[in-house]
Scaffold this motif. Structure first.
Motif, PDB file in Angstrom:
ATOM      1  N   UNK A  15       0.826  -1.214   0.000  1.00 60.57           N
ATOM      2  CA  UNK A  15       0.000   0.000   0.000  1.00 60.57           C
ATOM      3  C   UNK A  15       0.856   1.260   0.000  1.00 60.57           C
ATOM      4  N   UNK A  16       1.916   1.242   0.796  1.00 61.73           N
ATOM      5  CA  UNK A  16       2.751   2.440   0.942  1.00 61.73           C
ATOM      6  C   UNK A  16       3.554   2.719  -0.328  1.00 61.73           C
ATOM      7  N   UNK A  17       4.100   1.685  -0.932  1.00 62.55           N
ATOM      8  CA  UNK A  17       4.947   1.920  -2.108  1.00 62.55           C
ATOM      9  C   UNK A  17       4.157   1.939  -3.404  1.00 62.55           C
ATOM     10  N   UNK A  18       2.916   1.439  -3.385  1.00 63.46           N
ATOM     11  CA  UNK A  18       2.121   1.428  -4.609  1.00 63.46           C
ATOM     12  C   UNK A  18       0.641   1.675  -4.277  1.00 63.46           C
ATOM     13  N   UNK A  61      11.242   2.416   4.544  1.00 62.34           N
ATOM     14  CA  UNK A  61      10.383   3.097   3.570  1.00 62.34           C
ATOM     15  C   UNK A  61       9.909   4.436   4.147  1.00 62.34           C
ATOM     16  N   UNK A  62       9.572   4.452   5.426  1.00 64.30           N
ATOM     17  CA  UNK A  62       9.169   5.710   6.057  1.00 64.30           C
ATOM     18  C   UNK A  62      10.317   6.716   6.058  1.00 64.30           C
ATOM     19  N   UNK A  63      11.552   6.227   6.259  1.00 60.34           N
ATOM     20  CA  UNK A  63      12.709   7.138   6.249  1.00 60.34           C
ATOM     21  C   UNK A  63      12.963   7.718   4.864  1.00 60.34           C
ATOM     22  N   UNK A  64      12.553   7.012   3.827  1.00 61.69           N
ATOM     23  CA  UNK A  64      12.743   7.523   2.469  1.00 61.69           C
ATOM     24  C   UNK A  64      11.879   8.750   2.206  1.00 61.69           C
ATOM     25  N   UNK A  96      19.506   0.328   6.105  1.00 59.94           N
ATOM     26  CA  UNK A  96      19.064   1.379   7.034  1.00 59.94           C
ATOM     27  C   UNK A  96      19.877   2.647   6.813  1.00 59.94           C
ATOM     28  N   UNK A  97      21.189   2.498   6.701  1.00 58.97           N
ATOM     29  CA  UNK A  97      22.048   3.673   6.478  1.00 58.97           C
ATOM     30  C   UNK A  97      21.699   4.365   5.163  1.00 58.97           C
ATOM     31  N   UNK A  98      21.477   3.582   4.111  1.00 61.18           N
ATOM     32  CA  UNK A  98      21.108   4.176   2.812  1.00 61.18           C
ATOM     33  C   UNK A  98      19.757   4.877   2.905  1.00 61.18           C
ATOM     34  N   UNK A 103      17.843   9.272   0.303  1.00 63.85           N
ATOM     35  CA  UNK A 103      16.652   9.818  -0.359  1.00 63.85           C
ATOM     36  C   UNK A 103      16.620  11.345  -0.333  1.00 63.85           C
ATOM     37  N   UNK A 104      16.342  11.917  -1.498  1.00 62.38           N
ATOM     38  CA  UNK A 104      16.196  13.368  -1.572  1.00 62.38           C
ATOM     39  C   UNK A 104      14.768  13.742  -1.198  1.00 62.38           C
TER      40      UNK A 104
END
Length: 170
Positions: A15-18, A61-64, A96-98, A103-104
């Motif tokens: 749901x979150x990514x699509x 995903x939330x951090x992105x 996690x580090x990435x 993410x911009x």
């Protein structure tokens, strides 16, 4: 419980990514897999490990969407819990580090953003917290490993030897 959690988190990630449809299809596909069904009734340790991995990925995903110390710490704890369950959580540390650095603002990965964030105090605190909270999560599931570090390292070496060939006979 871990199986139900995996189905729910697979749905949420979809749901979150699509879209909700992607979440439903993902959860249905996972739920129909013979291995998943067997592990759900057997109490196999790979299922709780998958649950913790999915928890970690949900935080990533939330951090992105924006750097968050809370999400970074939670992701690290979940990775530690996955590592304490069956060692795969260690592979989540670079993810996690990435997720914290790259993410911009528009959600795309950018090395320039990562370099800019390295000058940001919050990002440095987030990066420093990753190994610390990973160890906390691991210690919760396996305090024996920290109390008897030498024996734990030996067990990792034995596991590495097993995995060099696999779980089969020569």
């Amino acid at each position: 419980l871990a199986g139900l959690g995996c189905l729910w988190l697979t749905y949420r990630l979809g749901c979150v990514v699509s879209t909700r449809l992607v979440g439903l299809v993902g959860a249905l596909l996972l739920g129909m897999t013979p291995t998943f069904l067997r592990w759900s009734v057997e109490g196999h340790p790979d299922l709780p490990q998958l649950f913790w991995i999915l928890c970690c990925l949900t935080c990533c995903v939330a951090m992105c969407r924006g750097l968050s110390l809370k999400q970074t710490m939670l992701a690290s704890i979940f990775a530690g819990l996955a590592f304490g369950t069956k060692y795969a959580g260690g592979f989540l540390l670079p993810v996690i580090a990435a997720s914290a650095l790259l993410p911009s603002a528009d959600g795309h990965f950018s090395l320039r953003t990562g370099l800019d964030r390295l000058r940001n105090r919050t990002a440095l605190i987030a990066l420093g917290s990753i190994p610390a909270f990973f160890i906390v999560g691991f210690a919760v599931t396996n305090p024996f490993a920290l109390a008897r570090l030498g024996e734990f390292i030996h067990s990792l070496e034995v596991e590495r030897e097993i995995m060099a060939f696999g779980h089969t006979s020569r």
